[in-house]
Design a protein around this motif. Structure first.
Motif, PDB file in Angstrom:
ATOM      1  N   SER A  29       0.842  -1.192   0.000  1.00  0.00           N
ATOM      2  CA  SER A  29       0.000   0.000   0.000  1.00  0.00           C
ATOM      3  C   SER A  29       0.878   1.243   0.000  1.00  0.00           C
ATOM      4  O   SER A  29       2.066   1.192   0.325  1.00  0.00           O
ATOM      5  N   GLY A  30       0.308   2.365  -0.357  1.00  0.00           N
ATOM      6  CA  GLY A  30       1.045   3.625  -0.371  1.00  0.00           C
ATOM      7  C   GLY A  30       1.599   3.968   0.999  1.00  0.00           C
ATOM      8  O   GLY A  30       2.727   4.460   1.124  1.00  0.00           O
ATOM      9  N   GLU A  31       0.816   3.685   2.051  1.00  0.00           N
ATOM     10  CA  GLU A  31       1.257   3.989   3.415  1.00  0.00           C
ATOM     11  C   GLU A  31       2.486   3.148   3.784  1.00  0.00           C
ATOM     12  O   GLU A  31       3.458   3.657   4.344  1.00  0.00           O
ATOM     13  N   ALA A  32       2.464   1.861   3.447  1.00  0.00           N
ATOM     14  CA  ALA A  32       3.597   0.987   3.751  1.00  0.00           C
ATOM     15  C   ALA A  32       4.838   1.434   2.976  1.00  0.00           C
ATOM     16  O   ALA A  32       5.939   1.493   3.525  1.00  0.00           O
ATOM     17  N   MET A  33       4.662   1.754   1.700  1.00  0.00           N
ATOM     18  CA  MET A  33       5.798   2.212   0.892  1.00  0.00           C
ATOM     19  C   MET A  33       6.368   3.508   1.451  1.00  0.00           C
ATOM     20  O   MET A  33       7.582   3.710   1.461  1.00  0.00           O
ATOM     21  N   GLU A  58      10.712   6.327   4.347  1.00  0.00           N
ATOM     22  CA  GLU A  58      11.156   7.142   5.487  1.00  0.00           C
ATOM     23  C   GLU A  58      12.274   6.428   6.254  1.00  0.00           C
ATOM     24  O   GLU A  58      13.281   7.035   6.623  1.00  0.00           O
ATOM     25  N   ARG A  59      12.090   5.152   6.492  1.00  0.00           N
ATOM     26  CA  ARG A  59      13.104   4.372   7.221  1.00  0.00           C
ATOM     27  C   ARG A  59      14.408   4.326   6.432  1.00  0.00           C
ATOM     28  O   ARG A  59      15.493   4.422   6.992  1.00  0.00           O
ATOM     29  N   LYS A  95      16.092   7.716   6.695  1.00  0.00           N
ATOM     30  CA  LYS A  95      16.601   7.920   8.056  1.00  0.00           C
ATOM     31  C   LYS A  95      17.886   7.114   8.292  1.00  0.00           C
ATOM     32  O   LYS A  95      18.739   7.519   9.086  1.00  0.00           O
ATOM     33  N   SER A  96      18.044   5.988   7.593  1.00  0.00           N
ATOM     34  CA  SER A  96      19.236   5.151   7.797  1.00  0.00           C
ATOM     35  C   SER A  96      20.518   5.894   7.421  1.00  0.00           C
ATOM     36  O   SER A  96      21.589   5.554   7.887  1.00  0.00           O
ATOM     37  N   PHE A  97      20.414   6.933   6.580  1.00  0.00           N
ATOM     38  CA  PHE A  97      21.592   7.690   6.179  1.00  0.00           C
ATOM     39  C   PHE A  97      22.044   8.692   7.240  1.00  0.00           C
ATOM     40  O   PHE A  97      23.105   9.285   7.102  1.00  0.00           O
TER      41      PHE A  97
END
Length: 89
Positions: A58-62, A67-68, A71-73
């Motif tokens: 879903s768009g929300e999951a993607m 975002e994750r 953020k990992s960078f």
């Protein structure tokens, strides 16, 4: 007093016994997979049972995945990884 050559030969042969006494372990046999496991792996490899419908998120999951990823960078890559002992939660 100097030891004779026969004594030196005897001592060296006694010291060499442990090296010859140990037998090498037998060669490891490749583990055979159970037939059902082999069948599942072949089915997965061949794609015969793959869904014909494209699997999407879903768009929300993607959005959360993206975002994750971004953020990992923000964390520097460590020079080495030290595994911390886990807890039993």
């Amino acid at each position: 007093m100097r030891p004779s050559a026969s004594w030196i030969a005897l001592i060296l042969s006694v010291l060499a016994i442990p090296a010859y006494a140990e037998e090498p372990p037998p060669p490891a046999q490749p583990q055979q997979e159970p037939p059902a496991t082999r069948q599942w792996l072949e089915l997965q490899r061949s794609g015969q049972a793959a869904s014909q419908q494209r699997q999407t998120l879903s768009g929300e999951a993607m959005s959360k995945i993206h975002e994750r990823y971004i953020k990992s960078f923000t964390h520097p890559i460590p020079a080495s990884y030290e595994h911390a002992q886990g807890s039993n939660k």
